[in-house]
Design an enzyme around this catalytic site. Structure first.
Site, PDB file in Angstrom:
ATOM      1  N   HIS A  74       1.621   4.652  -2.701  1.00  0.00           N
ATOM      2  CA  HIS A  74       1.736   6.110  -2.502  1.00  0.00           C
ATOM      3  C   HIS A  74       3.056   6.614  -3.050  1.00  0.00           C
ATOM      4  CE1 HIS A  74      -1.856   6.485  -0.171  1.00  0.00           C
ATOM      5  NE2 HIS A  74      -1.406   5.875   0.900  1.00  0.00           N
ATOM      6  N   HIS A  83       0.843  -1.213   0.000  1.00  0.00           N
ATOM      7  CA  HIS A  83       0.000   0.000   0.000  1.00  0.00           C
ATOM      8  C   HIS A  83       0.870   1.252   0.000  1.00  0.00           C
ATOM      9  CE1 HIS A  83      -3.511   2.522   1.395  1.00  0.00           C
ATOM     10  NE2 HIS A  83      -2.510   3.238   1.892  1.00  0.00           N
ATOM     11  N   GLU A  84       1.830   1.310   0.916  1.00  0.00           N
ATOM     12  CA  GLU A  84       2.663   2.526   1.031  1.00  0.00           C
ATOM     13  C   GLU A  84       3.476   2.752  -0.236  1.00  0.00           C
ATOM     14  OE1 GLU A  84       0.802   3.197   4.446  1.00  0.00           O
ATOM     15  OE2 GLU A  84       1.989   4.541   3.214  1.00  0.00           O
ATOM     16  N   HIS A 120      -5.401   7.625  -1.991  1.00  0.00           N
ATOM     17  CA  HIS A 120      -6.306   6.584  -1.496  1.00  0.00           C
ATOM     18  C   HIS A 120      -7.468   6.345  -2.452  1.00  0.00           C
ATOM     19  CE1 HIS A 120      -4.682   7.045   2.827  1.00  0.00           C
ATOM     20  NE2 HIS A 120      -4.180   5.978   2.239  1.00  0.00           N
TER      21      HIS A 120
END
Lengths: 89, 570
Positions: free
Chosen positions: B298, B294-295, B304
């Site tokens: 980014h 997930h990170e 998101h």
């Protein structure tokens, strides 16, 4: 049946204090993740923006958009998550 | 999906990353593997590649930290915020931070990788039985050296496979002691410590000295957490003490009494009332792989998503068999495009037009009588044309490189043609010795592999890994040096030594089964004692002394010539 034990809340040394009211928790959450613009806050306006901010958060999380701090919204705010804001600012 | 304002993204496809610090919750190789798998989630669906650096500045710098960890966004203790990352860009941009007040696992409870023992680093199997008793954590039972161990199968008595569990008595991580174990007791600031401590640090990490006196030797390392250790609280690294007394009542297990958030905690001494030492009880923990994937989304430019099943949804939820949601795929491909079909194959340069060359029967020392026409301003003793043999010849960045005794020359194929050099090997690759037996560039990752004797080095840009022994690749002790390297398709390289060659799988860094093979059995017509083998402009070259044998893609030798005249253009 004995009376239910009255839970005693203890402050644990080194704990990052999180014992806060639901409203405090919600307010901090909406600010931290960009739903409430922390600038230009005033009395009446703040009520409108909190309800609007709640609706935005409920939409982002796929919850029913009530604008209220209901149970499912509060539970969502307590779940572990990524620290990146949901509303880029 | 959402991207950041202005569609922030990397302006190159070869993204680099570096792990700056580790969590004590998982063995460092497990952390490395979780990050590598998290990057693979994104490289599987885009043209992006991810290369790990071991020093210097990478695009994505990865670190663990607690509460205020050095940027304007402090973490918040256990649970709540798990991690955060910054969109692509310079400096802090692109970096990923993980909250080390969390319990990092693979998402399903303690992820304990063993060391030593006889299970070759296998994971602990919980629960396991030993001498009729069932264990859900590592134990020192059965040992007198107080080292915690576990079975790597459900029944130790039957299978007898075991390994040692993370313990400061076995190893440390980070610090400056190359992972040496703690020396207990040790002296620090004049005081004696008989266990790891957070004293002297403001980041809450437990450390120890790896000699008996830190004040004198300044040698230290960080202490791995045992899987029984409490999380957070004020007793980091200590195990629960059962039974313990709290508000006058005795507890034999973790409790949420005294807390409003329902979290399970325990005392790390026999009386919380007396000592106020406590921590949260180990639970399933958070999957470092999932949170990292997930990170890294980014760090690549994704914000998101509001699709609950998408990886980029803000809230954490454990998924056993993870796969990217189409929303994530659409988002990342909006930024970087799709992964072009199969692995990118490097463009085949056009084969050179045949050039005349002196008949190898004449003695090459006669060579053409007129002085060499090259105008290279070199010290005569360093004239490549005066050398009859090179330590190695290889192609780096599409250009022929000729290595000899600490120097190298390169034949640039561009317009300004001709041989350039000599250059100093140590200036460009400071870790390398003067004599290089062979080298190759992995065209997929751009990594450079150098072999000298029984050691090898891997360069990624300026950063180097090594020297390491070639036996680590699976080459037998009989191989005293690697004399040639040939890229063969996807992630395979043939390594030549003497009359044999082996096939290396670059990704697993292991020699494939079924090797070695005899060189002349497969590459008919070339000398089977070539001291150099390389791939150049669609042909394979086998070199011995002054000559080369050139083989085409149909494995036919289509030319024999002089390195000096045909390759160096002397």
């Amino acid at each position: 049946w004995s009376l239910p034990l009255k839970s005693v809340f203890v402050t644990f040394p080194g704990d990052i204090i999180k014992n806060m009211t639901d409203t405090e928790l919600a307010d901090g959450y909406l600010k931290k993740f960009g739903y409430i613009d922390t600038l230009h806050r005033s009395g009446f306006q703040s009520m409108v923006s909190t309800s609007k901010a709640l609706k935005r958060m409920q939409r982002q999380m796929g919850l029913e958009e009530t604008g209220e701090l209901d149970k499912s919204t509060l539970e969502a705010m307590k779940r572990p998550r990524c620290g990146v804001p949901d509303v880029a600012n | 999906y959402k991207t950041f304002a202005g569609d922030l993204k990397w302006d190159h496809q070869e993204v680099t990353y570096r792990v700056i610090s580790y969590t004590p919750d998982m063995e460092t190789s497990l952390v490395d593997d979780a990050f590598a798998r998290a990057f693979k989630v994104w490289s599987d669906v885009t043209p992006l590649t991810f290369t790990r650096l071991f020093d210097g500045t990478a695009d994505i710098m990865i670190s663990f930290g607690k509460t205020d960890h050095g940027d304007p966004y402090p973490f918040d203790g256990k649970d709540g915020l798990l991690a955060h990352a910054y969109p692509p860009g310079e400096g802090l941009q692109g970096d990923a931070h993980f909250d080390d007040d969390e319990y990092w696992t693979l998402g399903t409870g303690p992820a304990v990788k063993t060391r030593y023992g006889n299970a070759d680093g296998a994971m602990c199997n919980f629960p396991f039985t030993f001498e009729g008793k069932s264990y859900t954590t590592c134990t020192t039972d059965g040992r007198s050296d107080n080292l915690p161990w576990c079975s790597t199968t459900a029944d130790y008595s039957r299978d007898k496979t075991f390994g040692f569990c993370p313990s400061e008595l076995l190893y440390t991580f980070g610090g400056n002691a190359d992972g040496a174990e703690c020396v207990l007791p040790f002296v620090f600031m004049g005081e004696e410590y008989d266990s790891c401590t957070t004293e002297g640090r403001s980041d809450g990490y437990r450390w120890c000295a790896t000699t008996s006196n830190f004040d004198n030797d300044k040698k230290f390392g960080f202490c791995p957490s045992r899987e029984t250790a409490v999380i957070g609280g004020n007793s980091e690294g200590e195990p629960c003490h059962f039974p313990f007394v709290f508000l006058g009542k005795e507890y034999d297990s973790c409790t949420s009494e005294g807390r409003g958030d329902g979290k399970l905690w325990c005392s790390t001494t026999d009386s919380y009332d007396d000592d106020n030492k406590w921590g949260f009880c180990p639970d399933q923990g958070y999957s470092l792989f999932l949170v990292a994937a997930h990170e890294f989304g980014h760090a690549l430019g994704l914000d998101h998503s509001n699709i609950r099943e998408a990886l980029m949804y803000p809230m954490y939820s454990y998924v056993k068999d993870f796969s990217l949601h189409e929303d994530d795929v659409e988002g990342i491909q909006y930024l970087y495009g799709r992964r072009a079909g199969p692995d990118p194959t490097p463009p085949q340069p056009n084969t050179p037009s045949p050039t005349s060359y002196p008949d190898p029967k004449t003695d090459p020392t006669d060579g053409p009588t007129d002085p060499t026409t090259t105008t290279r301003p070199v010290d005569p003793s360093k004239d490549a044309c005066k050398l009859t043999k090179f330590d190695t010849i290889t192609v780096i960045g599409g250009e022929l490189h000729f290595f000899n005794d600490g120097q190298y020359w390169k034949m640039s194929s561009g317009t300004e043609g001709g041989l350039k050099g000599p250059f100093s090997i140590s200036e460009r690759w400071s870790a390398l010795p003067a004599v290089i037996d062979s080298a190759f560039e992995n065209l997929l990752t751009r990594k450079l592999y150098f072999f000298s004797g029984t050691r090898f080095w891997v360069y990624t840009g300026k950063s180097v890994l090594g020297p390491r022994g070639i036996e680590k690749l699976g080459l037998p002790d009989s191989v005293q040096k690697v004399e040639g390297a040939l890229q063969r398709g996807k992630g395979k390289v043939l390594l030549f030594s003497g009359e044999n060659y082996w096939r290396l799988d670059v990704k697993s860094q292991k020699i494939d089964k079924g090797y070695p093979r005899y060189t002349d059995a497969v590459f008919g017509g070339v000398p089977n004692d070539a001291h150099d083998v390389f791939h150049y402009q669609g042909h394979i070259y086998f070199c011995r002394d002054r000559f080369y044998w050139r083989m085409n893609s149909r494995r036919q030798v289509d030319r024999v010539g002089y390195v000096k005249y045909d390759l160096l253009k002397c």
